[in-house]
Structures are given as C-alpha cells and as structure tokens.
Design a protein around this motif. Structure first.
Motif, PDB file in Angstrom:
ATOM      1  N   ASP A   5      62.039  13.494  19.311  1.00 41.09           N
ATOM      2  CA  ASP A   5      61.422  14.808  19.316  1.00 41.09           C
ATOM      3  C   ASP A   5      59.965  14.733  19.696  1.00 41.09           C
ATOM      4  O   ASP A   5      59.385  15.723  20.136  1.00 41.09           O
ATOM      5  CB  ASP A   5      61.557  15.457  17.926  1.00 41.09           C
ATOM      6  CG  ASP A   5      63.015  15.747  17.611  1.00 41.09           C
ATOM      7  OD1 ASP A   5      63.780  15.941  18.566  1.00 41.09           O
ATOM      8  OD2 ASP A   5      63.366  15.758  16.421  1.00 41.09           O
ATOM      9  N   LYS A  40      61.482  31.669  21.948  1.00 40.49           N
ATOM     10  CA  LYS A  40      62.828  31.156  21.691  1.00 40.49           C
ATOM     11  C   LYS A  40      62.814  29.630  21.611  1.00 40.49           C
ATOM     12  O   LYS A  40      63.435  29.026  20.713  1.00 40.49           O
ATOM     13  CB  LYS A  40      63.771  31.621  22.796  1.00 40.49           C
ATOM     14  CG  LYS A  40      65.210  31.145  22.601  1.00 40.49           C
ATOM     15  CD  LYS A  40      66.098  31.650  23.728  1.00 40.49           C
ATOM     16  CE  LYS A  40      67.526  31.147  23.560  1.00 40.49           C
ATOM     17  NZ  LYS A  40      68.408  31.613  24.678  1.00 40.49           N
ATOM     18  N   ARG A  43      61.346  28.509  18.243  1.00 34.88           N
ATOM     19  CA  ARG A  43      62.278  28.654  17.115  1.00 34.88           C
ATOM     20  C   ARG A  43      63.315  27.527  17.121  1.00 34.88           C
ATOM     21  O   ARG A  43      63.626  26.946  16.058  1.00 34.88           O
ATOM     22  CB  ARG A  43      62.970  30.012  17.187  1.00 34.88           C
ATOM     23  CG  ARG A  43      62.060  31.189  16.828  1.00 34.88           C
ATOM     24  CD  ARG A  43      62.867  32.453  16.583  1.00 34.88           C
ATOM     25  NE  ARG A  43      63.589  32.887  17.787  1.00 34.88           N
ATOM     26  CZ  ARG A  43      63.096  33.708  18.696  1.00 34.88           C
ATOM     27  NH1 ARG A  43      61.851  34.186  18.554  1.00 34.88           N
ATOM     28  NH2 ARG A  43      63.807  34.058  19.741  1.00 34.88           N
ATOM     29  N   ASN A  44      63.836  27.222  18.292  1.00 31.59           N
ATOM     30  CA  ASN A  44      64.841  26.145  18.378  1.00 31.59           C
ATOM     31  C   ASN A  44      64.253  24.803  17.959  1.00 31.59           C
ATOM     32  O   ASN A  44      64.875  24.032  17.208  1.00 31.59           O
ATOM     33  CB  ASN A  44      65.381  26.057  19.810  1.00 31.59           C
ATOM     34  CG  ASN A  44      66.248  27.251  20.167  1.00 31.59           C
ATOM     35  OD1 ASN A  44      66.790  27.915  19.282  1.00 31.59           O
ATOM     36  ND2 ASN A  44      66.380  27.523  21.466  1.00 31.59           N
ATOM     37  N   GLN A  45      63.037  24.488  18.465  1.00 28.96           N
ATOM     38  CA  GLN A  45      62.407  23.215  18.118  1.00 28.96           C
ATOM     39  C   GLN A  45      62.041  23.161  16.633  1.00 28.96           C
ATOM     40  O   GLN A  45      62.133  22.086  16.007  1.00 28.96           O
ATOM     41  CB  GLN A  45      61.149  23.024  18.974  1.00 28.96           C
ATOM     42  CG  GLN A  45      61.422  22.787  20.449  1.00 28.96           C
ATOM     43  CD  GLN A  45      62.095  21.461  20.707  1.00 28.96           C
ATOM     44  OE1 GLN A  45      61.867  20.483  20.006  1.00 28.96           O
ATOM     45  NE2 GLN A  45      62.966  21.430  21.723  1.00 28.96           N
ATOM     46  N   SER A  46      61.636  24.280  16.064  1.00 25.80           N
ATOM     47  CA  SER A  46      61.250  24.320  14.643  1.00 25.80           C
ATOM     48  C   SER A  46      62.425  23.964  13.745  1.00 25.80           C
ATOM     49  O   SER A  46      62.258  23.280  12.718  1.00 25.80           O
ATOM     50  CB  SER A  46      60.727  25.718  14.279  1.00 25.80           C
ATOM     51  OG  SER A  46      59.542  25.997  14.981  1.00 25.80           O
ATOM     52  N   ARG A  47      63.612  24.449  14.122  1.00 31.45           N
ATOM     53  CA  ARG A  47      64.791  24.159  13.284  1.00 31.45           C
ATOM     54  C   ARG A  47      65.084  22.658  13.246  1.00 31.45           C
ATOM     55  O   ARG A  47      65.491  22.126  12.209  1.00 31.45           O
ATOM     56  CB  ARG A  47      66.013  24.921  13.823  1.00 31.45           C
ATOM     57  CG  ARG A  47      66.012  26.403  13.479  1.00 31.45           C
ATOM     58  CD  ARG A  47      67.388  27.006  13.713  1.00 31.45           C
ATOM     59  NE  ARG A  47      67.746  27.033  15.126  1.00 31.45           N
ATOM     60  CZ  ARG A  47      67.470  28.037  15.947  1.00 31.45           C
ATOM     61  NH1 ARG A  47      66.814  29.096  15.475  1.00 31.45           N
ATOM     62  NH2 ARG A  47      67.837  27.982  17.206  1.00 31.45           N
ATOM     63  N   HIS A  48      64.853  21.964  14.336  1.00 23.60           N
ATOM     64  CA  HIS A  48      65.184  20.535  14.399  1.00 23.60           C
ATOM     65  C   HIS A  48      64.034  19.641  13.955  1.00 23.60           C
ATOM     66  O   HIS A  48      64.269  18.543  13.436  1.00 23.60           O
ATOM     67  CB  HIS A  48      65.567  20.152  15.835  1.00 23.60           C
ATOM     68  CG  HIS A  48      66.784  20.856  16.339  1.00 23.60           C
ATOM     69  ND1 HIS A  48      68.043  20.652  15.827  1.00 23.60           N
ATOM     70  CD2 HIS A  48      66.922  21.806  17.324  1.00 23.60           C
ATOM     71  CE1 HIS A  48      68.914  21.423  16.466  1.00 23.60           C
ATOM     72  NE2 HIS A  48      68.256  22.135  17.385  1.00 23.60           N
ATOM     73  N   ARG A  49      62.801  20.111  14.115  1.00 29.67           N
ATOM     74  CA  ARG A  49      61.656  19.218  13.906  1.00 29.67           C
ATOM     75  C   ARG A  49      60.838  19.556  12.663  1.00 29.67           C
ATOM     76  O   ARG A  49      59.767  18.978  12.450  1.00 29.67           O
ATOM     77  CB  ARG A  49      60.753  19.263  15.158  1.00 29.67           C
ATOM     78  CG  ARG A  49      61.444  18.695  16.362  1.00 29.67           C
ATOM     79  CD  ARG A  49      60.787  19.060  17.671  1.00 29.67           C
ATOM     80  NE  ARG A  49      59.442  18.539  17.816  1.00 29.67           N
ATOM     81  CZ  ARG A  49      58.681  18.738  18.896  1.00 29.67           C
ATOM     82  NH1 ARG A  49      59.154  19.453  19.912  1.00 29.67           N
ATOM     83  NH2 ARG A  49      57.469  18.226  18.956  1.00 29.67           N
ATOM     84  N   HIS A  50      61.345  20.453  11.831  1.00 31.02           N
ATOM     85  CA  HIS A  50      60.633  20.777  10.587  1.00 31.02           C
ATOM     86  C   HIS A  50      60.655  19.545   9.673  1.00 31.02           C
ATOM     87  O   HIS A  50      61.653  18.815   9.613  1.00 31.02           O
ATOM     88  CB  HIS A  50      61.308  21.964   9.885  1.00 31.02           C
ATOM     89  CG  HIS A  50      60.445  22.562   8.831  1.00 31.02           C
ATOM     90  ND1 HIS A  50      60.328  22.022   7.565  1.00 31.02           N
ATOM     91  CD2 HIS A  50      59.636  23.655   8.851  1.00 31.02           C
ATOM     92  CE1 HIS A  50      59.496  22.754   6.843  1.00 31.02           C
ATOM     93  NE2 HIS A  50      59.064  23.763   7.610  1.00 31.02           N
ATOM     94  N   ASP A  52      61.128  19.183   6.635  1.00 28.05           N
ATOM     95  CA  ASP A  52      62.221  19.177   5.668  1.00 28.05           C
ATOM     96  C   ASP A  52      63.494  18.608   6.273  1.00 28.05           C
ATOM     97  O   ASP A  52      64.361  18.083   5.545  1.00 28.05           O
ATOM     98  CB  ASP A  52      62.498  20.600   5.176  1.00 28.05           C
ATOM     99  CG  ASP A  52      61.328  21.138   4.356  1.00 28.05           C
ATOM    100  OD1 ASP A  52      60.490  20.318   3.904  1.00 28.05           O
ATOM    101  OD2 ASP A  52      61.231  22.378   4.189  1.00 28.05           O
ATOM    102  N   LYS A  53      63.617  18.721   7.607  1.00 26.14           N
ATOM    103  CA  LYS A  53      64.790  18.192   8.278  1.00 26.14           C
ATOM    104  C   LYS A  53      64.660  16.702   8.583  1.00 26.14           C
ATOM    105  O   LYS A  53      65.630  16.055   8.963  1.00 26.14           O
ATOM    106  CB  LYS A  53      65.003  18.929   9.604  1.00 26.14           C
ATOM    107  CG  LYS A  53      65.247  20.417   9.461  1.00 26.14           C
ATOM    108  CD  LYS A  53      66.642  20.701   8.945  1.00 26.14           C
ATOM    109  CE  LYS A  53      66.898  22.214   8.952  1.00 26.14           C
ATOM    110  NZ  LYS A  53      68.283  22.498   8.467  1.00 26.14           N
TER     111      LYS A  53
END
Length: 297
Positions: A5, A40, A43-50, A52-53
């Motif tokens: 990432d 967009k 948002r997609n990158q945030s879901r994978h690179r947060h 917490d993940k």
C-alpha cells in the motif's frame, strides 16, 4: 513506506506523487480526473489502509496520514493546480535529462567511430583532411559574416528609400516642397518641420531624406493642397534670413495670359522662382550663395 500500500514512495514532500498515493493515474491523465473520482479513490484506499486494518504494520499510521494529506491536496482546486504544475515541471526535467543522456551517448559513440577510423588512416592523410575541414569551416564563417553585414546594410537603406519612392510615385508633386538646411546652424526633425509648415496649411507627410553630407540635410514636405504649398513657398522662400531653403518640388510657372496677369504673377511668384525665372538648379545655387553671404555679415 513499507508494504504494497505504501507504493514504495519517499515521504519527502518534494518527491510525493499524490495521485499515486491514492492509487490513481498520474501525469496528464491524473490532472483530468474529477473531484468525485478522487473522493471515491480516497474512500477505497481508506478502507484498506486504515491503521485498524493493519495492526501489525508499524508504518500504518504514517501511511494513512500521507493518504489523508494527499487527498487534502487534490480535493482543493488551488493546491491541486499548483501540484499539477509541479508534476509537469518534473516530467519536462526528466525528458531534458533523457535527451542530454542520449546526446552524450551519441557523442561518445561518434568519437569512438572517429578514433577507430583514424587508426586505419595514414597519419599524413588525416592531417591534410583536418586542414581541409578547418579551411572550409573558416570559409563558411566568412561568407556567413559577409551575408549578415550585407543584409543589415540593405535593411537600413531600404526603409528610407521605399518611403521616398512611395511618395514620388503616389503623391502629386504639385503639393510637395523640397527643404534643405545647414546642419551646423541648427538641425530639424520631423516634428519641428511639421510645426514650421502647418502655419500655411495641413501637412500630409514629412520625410527626412537620407543624409548625403555632414553639413547639409534635406527633407520632403507634402502639403494637403497646392494652395498650402504655394503659401509656404512664398512665405518661407523669400527670406534670406530664414535658415530653411524652401523650393517647390515642381517649379511654379505663373500664367501670363494678359498684362494684368503678368504683373500679378510676378508679384505672386517672384519669391518662389526668382528674378527672370532662372532654371531650377541655378536658383538653388543662388539661394545657397545668398544664405552664405548673409551669414558672413
């Protein structure tokens, strides 16, 4: 930046490509993306690179901060425009360096080819060949220098000549006056000559003629009417103290149809054509002599 990432990018601000950080195409293609497409992608990158993940990734927080920072740059129109300009500058620099590298490689290859060729050539023939090349280069430089000088001289002369030729071809000589003066007693420019002759009528044009002498200068005055030309010639042509020698370009000949008209013609034009109506060139010489005598007294 660690992990897939992270895109393998340096976190230095000068080297970060914010489009790549968001997983978007960069360059000209990236500059054409809409704000919705950028949002967009964020948002997609945030879901994978947060963070917490990615609890086991020590660089997760820094990576997410970079993601957010890149999004803030691209969502604002002003900062995005500035960044796009910076990217273009980077690409142009890369292209220049690439061109220079290619050019250097070609020069090195050419040098090697010449060295190999020189190794197989008789030394005396190589010296003669170099001398011929130098002589030809010098000859080309001299020819080029002469051509530039001739062109410059031609351009300087042609401007004034063309204007004078245009005047002679297109204007009525019956409205034109030739004016000459002694430059040592004071010089005249277009504005000063126009001011002097506008007292007698409208002036259409004033052309300072090409200088043929250090001491004397001349000009052509074009009046808008023949009557204005005659008034100027009468008023300025009959006074020896006048520093300007004023003569019509086309000598004025009065009409002698009757005795009364003879007297009137002599009175009206005597200042212009001189006593006895001498030949035009003879009158010019007489005027110059009168000016010189007056200046001596």
């Amino acid at each position: 930046m660690a992990g897939g990432d992270g895109r393998g990018l340096s976190t230095s601000e000068d080297h970060v490509d914010h489009y790549v950080v968001l997983g978007l195409p960069s360059g000209e293609e990236g500059s054409k993306l809409s704000l919705k497409e950028i949002e967009k992608a964020y948002r997609n990158q945030s879901r994978h690179r947060h963070p917490d993940k990615r609890p086991d990734d020590p660089n997760a927080t820094a990576d997410f901060q970079l993601l957010t920072s890149s999004f803030e740059v691209l969502r604002d129109e002003t900062t995005r425009s500035s960044f796009d300009a910076k990217l273009r500058s980077r690409r142009e620099k890369v292209l220049r360096n690439s061109f220079q590298d290619t050019k250097r490689r070609k020069m090195a290859t050419d040098l090697q080819d010449r060295e190999r060729a020189a190794a197989s050539v008789d030394p005396s023939e190589e010296v003669q060949w170099k001398e011929r090349m130098k002589a030809q280069e010098l000859k080309n430089e001299i020819a080029d220098f002469k051509a530039r000088r001739a062109k410059k001289a031609s351009e300087q002369i042609s401007g004034k000549q063309k204007k004078e030729e245009k005047l002679g071809a297109s204007l009525d000589k019956g409205r034109m006056l030739k004016v000459s003066w002694d430059r040592s007693a004071g010089d005249y420019d277009v504005a000063k000559l126009r001011e002097n002759f506008e007292r007698f009528g409208s002036v259409e044009d004033v052309v300072i003629r090409s200088k043929t002498s250090k001491n004397r200068a001349s000009a052509i005055i074009v009046m808008t009417s023949r009557e204005a030309m005659i008034r100027a010639a009468q008023s300025m042509g009959g006074h020896i103290a006048n520093p300007l020698l004023v003569l019509p370009l086309e000598p004025i000949v009065p009409n002698f149809s009757s005795n009364s008209s003879v007297n009137q013609g002599e009175s009206e034009f005597s200042n212009v054509v001189g006593a006895g109506f001498e030949a035009y060139e003879a009158f010019v010489m007489k005027k110059l002599q009168e000016v010189n005598v007056c200046s001596l007294h």
